[in-house]
Write a protein that holds these residues in place. Structure first.
Motif, PDB file in Angstrom:
ATOM      1  N   CYS A 183       0.770  -1.326  -0.157  1.00  0.00           N
ATOM      2  CA  CYS A 183       0.070  -0.142   0.046  1.00  0.00           C
ATOM      3  C   CYS A 183       0.989   1.199   0.173  1.00  0.00           C
ATOM      4  O   CYS A 183       0.639   2.241  -0.714  1.00  0.00           O
ATOM      5  CB  CYS A 183      -1.024  -0.082   1.102  1.00  0.00           C
ATOM      6  SG  CYS A 183      -2.136  -1.343   1.239  1.00  0.00           S
ATOM      7  N   CYS A 184       2.054   1.250   0.856  1.00  0.00           N
ATOM      8  CA  CYS A 184       2.707   2.190   0.940  1.00  0.00           C
ATOM      9  C   CYS A 184       3.657   2.947  -0.240  1.00  0.00           C
ATOM     10  O   CYS A 184       4.234   3.846  -0.725  1.00  0.00           O
ATOM     11  CB  CYS A 184       3.463   2.320   2.015  1.00  0.00           C
ATOM     12  SG  CYS A 184       3.025   2.533   3.697  1.00  0.00           S
ATOM     13  N   ALA A 185       3.706   1.662  -0.994  1.00  0.00           N
ATOM     14  CA  ALA A 185       4.782   1.750  -2.230  1.00  0.00           C
ATOM     15  C   ALA A 185       3.874   2.539  -3.404  1.00  0.00           C
ATOM     16  O   ALA A 185       4.587   3.288  -4.239  1.00  0.00           O
ATOM     17  CB  ALA A 185       4.663   0.363  -3.113  1.00  0.00           C
ATOM     18  N   THR A 186       2.299   2.869  -3.217  1.00  0.00           N
ATOM     19  CA  THR A 186       1.859   3.873  -3.960  1.00  0.00           C
ATOM     20  C   THR A 186       2.242   5.370  -3.952  1.00  0.00           C
ATOM     21  O   THR A 186       1.670   6.186  -4.680  1.00  0.00           O
ATOM     22  CB  THR A 186       0.144   3.757  -3.782  1.00  0.00           C
ATOM     23  OG1 THR A 186       0.028   4.131  -2.365  1.00  0.00           O
ATOM     24  CG2 THR A 186      -0.045   2.418  -4.130  1.00  0.00           C
ATOM     25  N   THR A 187       2.968   5.695  -2.794  1.00  0.00           N
ATOM     26  CA  THR A 187       3.252   6.904  -2.494  1.00  0.00           C
ATOM     27  C   THR A 187       4.435   7.494  -3.659  1.00  0.00           C
ATOM     28  O   THR A 187       4.707   8.500  -4.022  1.00  0.00           O
ATOM     29  CB  THR A 187       4.342   7.148  -1.253  1.00  0.00           C
ATOM     30  OG1 THR A 187       5.249   6.242  -1.104  1.00  0.00           O
ATOM     31  CG2 THR A 187       3.291   7.075  -0.251  1.00  0.00           C
ATOM     32  N   VAL A 188       4.764   6.553  -4.524  1.00  0.00           N
ATOM     33  CA  VAL A 188       5.748   6.628  -5.750  1.00  0.00           C
ATOM     34  C   VAL A 188       4.986   7.623  -6.760  1.00  0.00           C
ATOM     35  O   VAL A 188       5.777   8.333  -7.571  1.00  0.00           O
ATOM     36  CB  VAL A 188       6.474   5.516  -6.597  1.00  0.00           C
ATOM     37  CG1 VAL A 188       7.079   4.799  -5.492  1.00  0.00           C
ATOM     38  CG2 VAL A 188       5.225   4.751  -7.009  1.00  0.00           C
ATOM     39  N   PHE A 189       3.649   7.814  -6.664  1.00  0.00           N
ATOM     40  CA  PHE A 189       2.808   8.591  -7.634  1.00  0.00           C
ATOM     41  C   PHE A 189       2.652  10.084  -7.124  1.00  0.00           C
ATOM     42  O   PHE A 189       2.272  10.799  -7.798  1.00  0.00           O
ATOM     43  CB  PHE A 189       1.436   7.679  -7.861  1.00  0.00           C
ATOM     44  CG  PHE A 189       1.815   6.391  -8.701  1.00  0.00           C
ATOM     45  CD1 PHE A 189       1.939   6.670 -10.077  1.00  0.00           C
ATOM     46  CD2 PHE A 189       1.534   5.400  -8.101  1.00  0.00           C
ATOM     47  CE1 PHE A 189       1.926   5.376 -10.878  1.00  0.00           C
ATOM     48  CE2 PHE A 189       1.692   4.148  -8.598  1.00  0.00           C
ATOM     49  CZ  PHE A 189       1.850   4.110 -10.004  1.00  0.00           C
TER      50      PHE A 189
END
Length: 524
Positions: A183-189
């Protein structure tokens, strides 16, 4: 949106004290078309750069999961020391954030006078050190800052898994870490801090709710029977608690990136102090109330939520903190994304998708470290003593003293120190005190205490532990049918964060079925 080169022409005509730092464009196309409802909504939620946006970012980022461990620090320090350390480190953190802002404006003004254009480039702390003091300072600053932000992201991921376990223990904490890592990997956007407007606002609302829930729920609950407030009792615990508070008010490792996202960065000088004052209205009442209600029980419960009865209000606090930790993960990880982009040569790329894909490798080591070291409480203090002490206290104070050590540098400073701190002499004395205090108390005593505690966690639980501080599974009575379902029995609430203390006695059945029902997991 003016370029940095354009801003430098204006700077050369203005007095040094009123020099303006130009605006910048981070991943957005220059919009010259007519305003539409879509563009206005996007500006409201997405494109932030005002002083208010910076205040929300600072306040939201400064206190997150550590809010839940401050009552535990109070039990180690005692009520008086806990309050005094919060006030002291809050003031110290605001001072060094002010120093960082001064050095940023100094660096950017010098570069803009050289016609350097910062559009599509985010200035970072190590670049400020490089421009003002040289590559050796750059390397030291880069190493400390990146390591701190790396473990800061790890802590947020561990906290997500620890908190969700309070409302759903069907999965172990390691499995929750896998889920929240994805879920936290979506901060790349999220391109930059320029685009955290709505997230910063929501994060602060969530933290405010949780803090006042802790305070009000503890006061309504009242003091437990036989409550004791015996702290401080051991030097190891005392300095571990003090270092956790040092970590709490050392969240300005992303100060430069937040400033660079502002339309007028020179307005930042007092913003961090204002954010700290607001944060103190959250941390002091919540920590003091929980410690007043539960006292020494907190020594074996490093997460304050573990002691409060499960209600809809507590579940709401858990969910809101989970969302806020996702936001804080983005705050800590975004500067790492920038460093990685610059390393591989994609920082000036206009394609959001390309940059997002290039950022993903940054999340992998964070995910991995969160699985290796799930010791949420101890890792806070270790990061505070070994990394925060240098990254946001010692290095900024030393850098300011060395940058303005010559009379020529002081005479031409863009932002000279204010009169109420004693101008340059008073600033030098304050900086020297900051360096000496944090080096001896924060890094010296704090490092000894936190690393002693951290090693105990590894000895007790080992690396890659599947469910850190989870209660043992229930055992059916002898002779029972193999598939029979039995209610969980009380587990001894021993928290290895305070290894070396005697375990608390097992609770009575009334503890589970009485009026003040609590969740059966203890600690983080």
């Amino acid at each position: 949106m003016g370029s940095a080169a354009d801003g430098s022409l204006a700077n050369e005509k203005a007095p040094a004290e009123t020099v303006g730092v130009g605006r910048y464009v981070e991943m957005e196309q220059d919009g010259g078309g007519p305003s539409t409802a879509k563009s206005r909504l996007s500006g409201l939620l997405w494109h932030g750069g005002s002083a208010y946006d910076a205040w929300f970012s600072c306040a939201s980022n400064q206190v997150a999961q550590v809010l839940l461990t401050l009552p535990y620090s109070f039990s180690q320090l005692g009520m008086l020391s806990g309050i005094l350390f919060q006030l002291f480190y809050g003031l110290l953190g605001s001072w060094t954030a002010y120093l960082i802002s001064i050095l940023y404006v100094e660096y950017r003004t010098r570069k803009e006078r050289e016609k350097v254009d910062f559009r599509n480039h985010v200035i970072q702390w190590f670049e400020v050190l490089d421009g003002l003091l040289g590559r050796h300072w750059r390397n030291v600053g880069l190493a400390f800052n990146c390591t701190f932000l790396l473990f800061g992201s790890v802590i947020q991921l561990i906290a997500c898994a620890s908190n969700i376990y309070y409302i759903n223990d069907k999965l172990d904490k390691r499995t929750w870490t896998y889920i929240f890592g994805a879920c936290c990997a979506t901060t790349v956007f999220i391109p930059s801090f320029h685009n955290y407007r709505i997230w910063s606002f929501l994060g602060l609302v969530m933290t405010t709710y949780t803090a006042w829930y802790l305070a009000v729920a503890s006061l309504i609950h009242g003091q437990v029977d036989g409550v004791k407030h015996s702290g401080p009792t051991k030097m190891v615990l005392y300095f571990t608690g003090a270092t956790n508070i040092l970590y709490t008010f050392g969240g300005h490792a992303v100060t430069v990136e937040i400033m660079h996202a502002m339309w007028r960065p020179q307005k930042f000088k007092a913003i961090y102090l204002m954010a700290t004052l607001y944060v103190l209205t959250l941390t002091l009442p919540s920590a003091a109330s929980v410690y007043w209600a539960f006292g020494d029980e907190l020594l074996t419960h490093s997460n304050a939520l573990a002691l409060l009865p499960r209600t809809a209000f507590r579940d709401a606090a858990v969910v809101l903190m989970l969302i806020h930790q996702f936001i804080t993960f983005g705050f800590a990880c975004t500067p790492l994304y920038f460093v990685w982009e610059k390393l591989i040569g994609l920082h000036d790329c206009r394609s959001l998708c390309k940059r997002a894909a290039a950022r993903l490798p940054v999340v992998v080591p964070i995910w991995f470290l969160a699985i290796i070291f799930p010791f949420f409480g101890p890792i806070n203090s270790a990061v505070g003593s070994l990394l925060v002490s240098f990254t946001v206290y010692i290095i900024p104070a030393l850098a300011h003293m060395i940058t303005f050590r010559s009379a020529h540098a002081r005479e031409n400073a863009v932002e000279p120190p204010p009169r109420f701190v004693g101008r340059w002499t008073g600033t030098f004395i304050i900086n020297a005190f900051v360096v000496a205090w944090v080096l001896v108390v924060g890094f010296g005593f704090g490092g000894w205490a936190s690393m002693t505690n951290f090693v105990r966690q590894i000895d007790t639980f080992g690396l890659f532990t599947k469910c850190y501080q989870c209660p043992p599974p229930p055992l059916p009575p002898a002779g029972a049918a193999p598939n029979a379902t039995w209610p969980p029995f009380p587990a001894t609430p021993f928290n290895a964060t305070t290894a070396g203390l005697a375990p608390a006695p097992a609770p009575s059945p009334a503890h589970f079925f009485g009026r003040h029902h609590r969740h059966h997991s203890h600690g983080l």
